[in-house]
Design a protein around this motif. Structure first.
Motif, short mmCIF file in Angstrom:
data_model
loop_
_atom_site.label_atom_id
_atom_site.label_comp_id
_atom_site.label_asym_id
_atom_site.label_seq_id
_atom_site.Cartn_x
_atom_site.Cartn_y
_atom_site.Cartn_z
N THR A 256 64.64 38.02 38.77
CA THR A 256 63.38 37.26 38.73
C THR A 256 62.24 37.99 38.06
O THR A 256 61.16 37.41 37.88
CB THR A 256 62.98 36.86 40.16
OG1 THR A 256 63.07 38.00 41.02
CG2 THR A 256 63.90 35.78 40.70
N GLY A 257 62.43 39.24 37.70
CA GLY A 257 61.45 39.95 36.89
C GLY A 257 60.15 40.24 37.62
O GLY A 257 60.12 40.48 38.83
N SER A 258 59.06 40.19 36.88
CA SER A 258 57.76 40.56 37.42
C SER A 258 56.68 39.74 36.73
O SER A 258 56.92 39.04 35.75
CB SER A 258 57.51 42.06 37.22
OG SER A 258 57.67 42.40 35.85
N SER A 259 55.48 39.83 37.27
CA SER A 259 54.32 39.10 36.74
C SER A 259 53.16 40.04 36.55
O SER A 259 52.97 40.99 37.34
CB SER A 259 53.91 37.97 37.70
OG SER A 259 54.96 37.03 37.85
N PRO A 260 52.33 39.82 35.51
CA PRO A 260 51.16 40.69 35.31
C PRO A 260 50.18 40.57 36.47
O PRO A 260 49.95 39.48 37.01
CB PRO A 260 50.53 40.15 34.02
CG PRO A 260 51.61 39.36 33.35
CD PRO A 260 52.45 38.81 34.46
N ARG A 261 49.63 41.70 36.86
CA ARG A 261 48.56 41.67 37.85
C ARG A 261 47.32 41.05 37.21
O ARG A 261 47.06 41.22 36.02
CB ARG A 261 48.22 43.08 38.33
CG ARG A 261 49.33 43.72 39.16
CD ARG A 261 48.83 44.97 39.86
NE ARG A 261 49.87 45.59 40.66
CZ ARG A 261 50.59 46.65 40.30
NH1 ARG A 261 50.35 47.21 39.14
NH2 ARG A 261 51.53 47.14 41.08
N THR A 262 46.57 40.36 38.00
CA THR A 262 45.35 39.71 37.52
C THR A 262 44.13 40.39 38.14
O THR A 262 44.26 41.16 39.10
CB THR A 262 45.35 38.21 37.87
OG1 THR A 262 45.45 38.06 39.29
CG2 THR A 262 46.52 37.51 37.21
N LEU A 263 42.97 40.10 37.60
CA LEU A 263 41.71 40.61 38.13
C LEU A 263 40.77 39.45 38.39
O LEU A 263 40.68 38.52 37.58
CB LEU A 263 41.06 41.57 37.12
CG LEU A 263 41.78 42.88 36.83
CD1 LEU A 263 41.05 43.65 35.72
CD2 LEU A 263 41.91 43.74 38.07
N ASP A 264 40.11 39.50 39.52
CA ASP A 264 39.14 38.47 39.87
C ASP A 264 37.78 38.91 39.33
O ASP A 264 37.00 39.56 40.03
CB ASP A 264 39.10 38.27 41.39
CG ASP A 264 38.18 37.13 41.80
OD1 ASP A 264 37.81 36.33 40.91
OD2 ASP A 264 37.84 37.04 42.99
N LEU A 265 37.53 38.55 38.07
CA LEU A 265 36.30 38.97 37.40
C LEU A 265 35.42 37.76 37.10
O LEU A 265 35.93 36.73 36.65
CB LEU A 265 36.62 39.64 36.06
CG LEU A 265 37.30 41.00 36.06
CD1 LEU A 265 37.63 41.39 34.63
CD2 LEU A 265 36.41 42.04 36.69
N PRO A 266 34.12 37.86 37.33
CA PRO A 266 33.23 36.82 36.80
C PRO A 266 33.41 36.71 35.29
O PRO A 266 33.41 37.71 34.58
CB PRO A 266 31.83 37.34 37.16
CG PRO A 266 32.05 38.26 38.32
CD PRO A 266 33.39 38.90 38.08
N GLY A 267 33.65 35.51 34.81
CA GLY A 267 33.89 35.30 33.38
C GLY A 267 35.31 35.60 32.96
O GLY A 267 35.60 35.58 31.75
N GLY A 268 36.19 35.87 33.93
CA GLY A 268 37.54 36.32 33.61
C GLY A 268 38.55 35.22 33.42
O GLY A 268 39.74 35.42 33.68
N GLU A 269 38.13 34.06 32.95
CA GLU A 269 39.04 32.97 32.64
C GLU A 269 38.68 32.39 31.28
O GLU A 269 37.59 32.60 30.78
CB GLU A 269 38.97 31.88 33.72
CG GLU A 269 39.41 32.34 35.11
CD GLU A 269 39.34 31.23 36.13
OE1 GLU A 269 38.86 30.14 35.78
OE2 GLU A 269 39.77 31.46 37.29
N GLY A 270 39.65 31.66 30.72
CA GLY A 270 39.39 31.02 29.43
C GLY A 270 40.37 31.48 28.38
O GLY A 270 41.14 32.43 28.57
#
Length: 418
Positions: A109-123
Motif C-alpha cells: 500500500t506504499g506511503s503518502s506525503p506528509r502535509t502541513l496545515d499552513l495558512p495559504g497552503g492550498e491551491g
C-alpha cells in the motif's frame, strides 16, 4: 480443488514486481492486483529526476503495458480502493462493495506525503510529489518560471531544488534542521550537499520553518518564516517526508509499528498476509532489527521476495538498503544504514570539496569502531558491489584499516582480505 487466489493491494512498483514474480515462479492461480491510481503500475524515481527534467519519456516510468497484464492473466484493477481486509474470512472488500476472497494477501500500500496545515497552503501552486500527475503539475509550474520555496531539505526537496534551477527558477529551501539531509547523513556529508546547492544559486534558511504562504487568491507571492523573514515565492513544494499507509493493516488487527511489521520472510502477524515496499517494517537479519526503507530499490526487490515467500519458498530478506540520487552534475549511490548519530567517523576517499560549482569524485564511509556501516560513491562508478561487501562485513563484525580505506590507491576489494 478450487483455483488458488493471491490478492495484491497496491499496484505500483512493489506490487507489480510481486505479480510478475508469481508468474515467473510458476504460480498458475488467479492474481488480483488492485491499485488506487488510474495509471498502470510505474516507478517513482523518474518523477523527481529524468521525467521531471524533460530528459525521459513518460512511458519509461511504466513497468509494462496493459497487454502484458492481460497476457499474464493478472486481473489488474486500476482506480479501485480496498476498504477493508477480513483476515478471519480471508477476503478484501472493494469500494464498490465487491468482496474478493484470497488464499494469500500481499499489502503493498506504499506511503503518502506528509502535509502541513499552513495558512495559504492550498491551491494549484502548492505541490506535493508522489504521483505521476503531481510530477506533471510540478513540471508545468517549474517551466513557467518564478521563485519556488521548497519546504524540507530531504532527498525529494533537494532533487526538486536542482530541477527548479535547471528550469531557471529562483529557489529558497527552508529546513527546520541546521543542514540538509543531516538526520540521515550527518554533518560531514550534509555540508557537501549544502555547498553544492549554494554553488548553483539555492538560498537556504535553516533552523526555521514556513509559518504561512502569502498571496492573493490562488496566487502566491511570498512565504513568511517563523523568524518573520519573508522570501519570494510564486509556488511551493512541501517535501517533509512520507507516512506509511497502514490504515488497512491496523483495522485488520495486524501488528503495526512505523509500518506493517513483518518477519524476515515478509510475513505479517497473520500467516496468510504479507507486506512489501514502503509500508513494511521488516526484520532485517543483517541489522538484527526491524527496518522500514522508503527507497526505490526496496520496492524493486521486496516485491519479488514477498511473492516467493507467498509461494512457500525459504525467504530471508537481507538486502543492504540502497539509494541513489542525481542533482546537477552529481550522481550518487548510497548503501548501508546506521541509526541517527550511530557512527563515530566518516572516512573520505578522495576530496569531497565543491570547486567552481562542480561536483567532485569521492567516496564516503560511515564507520563505528572500525566497522563500515554505510558507503557512498559520488561520480565514481562500478564500486557498489565492493561497498556492499564492506557494509556486510561491518555488520558481521569485520573491521577495516581506516587509513587504507581512505587511500584511493588501495583496491576496495582487498580491505576485508584475511
Amino acid at each position: 480443488m478450487s483455483e488458488r487466489v493471491f490478492v495484491i493491494v497496491g499496484a505500483s512498483l512493489a506490487g507489480s514486481r510481486a505479480a510478475e514474480t508469481l508468474r515467473a515462479e510458476g504460480f498458475d492461480g488467479r492474481i488480483v492486483l488492485i491499485g488506487l491510481e488510474q495509471q498502470l503500475p510505474y516507478e517513482r524515481p523518474p518523477l523527481s529526476k529524468g521525467y521531471l527534467l524533460g530528459k525521459e519519456e513518460r512511458g519509461k516510468a511504466f513497468q509494462h503495458d496493459e497487454k502484458w497484464y492481460a497476457d499474464q492473466r493478472i486481473d489488474l484493477r486500476m482506480g479501485t480502493r480496498v476498504t477493508a481486509v477480513d483476515p478471519a474470512a480471508r477476503r478484501v472488500t472493494l469500494d464498490d462493495g465487491e468482496q474478493v476472497a484470497y488464499d494469500k494477501l500481499l499489502l503493498a500500500t506504499g506511503s503518502s506525503p506528509r502535509t502541513l496545515d499552513l495558512p495559504g497552503g492550498e491551491g494549484p501552486r502548492i505541490h506535493h510529489l508522489r504521483t505521476i500527475e503531481e510530477s506533471e503539475a510540478l513540471g508545468a509550474t517549474l517551466r513557467a518560471g518564478g521563485p519556488l520555496v521548497v519546504i524540507g531539505a530531504g532527498w525529494i526537496g533537494l532533487e526538486i531544488a536542482a530541477a527548479a534551477r535547471h528550469y531557471g527558477c529562483d529557489v529558497t529551501v527552508v529546513e527546520t534542521d541546521r543542514g540538509p539531509l543531516r538526520q540521515v547523513l550527518g554533518d560531514e556529508v550534509s555540508d557537501i550537499f549544502r555547498d553544492l546547492h549554494r554553488a548553483h544559486g539555492v538560498d537556504f534558511h535553516f533552523e526555521t520553518q514556513v509559518r504561512e504562504l502569502g498571496g492573493i487568491g490562488d496566487r502566491i507571492t511570498h512565504a513568511v518564516l517563523d523568524d518573520n523573514v519573508e522570501v519570494p515565492a510564486s509556488a511551493a513544494l512541501i517535501a517533509v517526508g512520507i507516512t506509511p499507509n497502514v490504515e488497512l493493516a491496523r483495522a485488520a488487527g495486524l501488528r503495526v509499528d512505523d509500518g506493517v511489521v513483518t518477519d524476515a520472510a515478509l510475513r505479517t502477524s497473520d500467516p496468510d498476509i504479507y507486506a512489501c515496499g514502503d509500508v513494511m517494517s521488516a526484520y532485517h537479519p543483517l541489522l538484527h532489527q526491524h527496518l522500514r526503507v522508503e527507497h526505490w530499490a526496496n520496492a524493486l526487490n521486496s516485491g519479488p521476495a514477498a511473492a516467493r515467500s507467498m509461494l512457500g519458498q525459504d525467504v530471508s530478506y537481507d538486502r543492504v538498503p540502497y539509494f541513489f540520487t542525481d542533482q546537477y552534475d552529481l550522481g550518487m549511490e548510497l548503501a548501508g544504514w546506521f541509526p541517527r548519530g550511530g557512527y563515530d567517523r566518516v572516512v573520505f576517499r578522495g576530496d569531497p570539496s565543491i570547486v567552481d560549482g562542480k561536483a567532485p569524485e569521492f567516496m564516503a564511509f560511515w564507520t563505528r569502531h572500525g566497522h563500515v556501516l554505510a558507503g557512498m560513491n559520488v561520480n565514481v562508478w562500478d564500486v557498489q558491489d565492493d561497498i556492499q561487501k564492506l557494509v556486510r562485513g561491518g555488520y558481521t563484525g569485520k573491521d577495516v584499516d581506516l587509513d587504507r580505506l581512505a587511500d584511493p590507491s588501495v583496491p576496495l576489494d582487498t580491505l576485508l582480505a584475511g
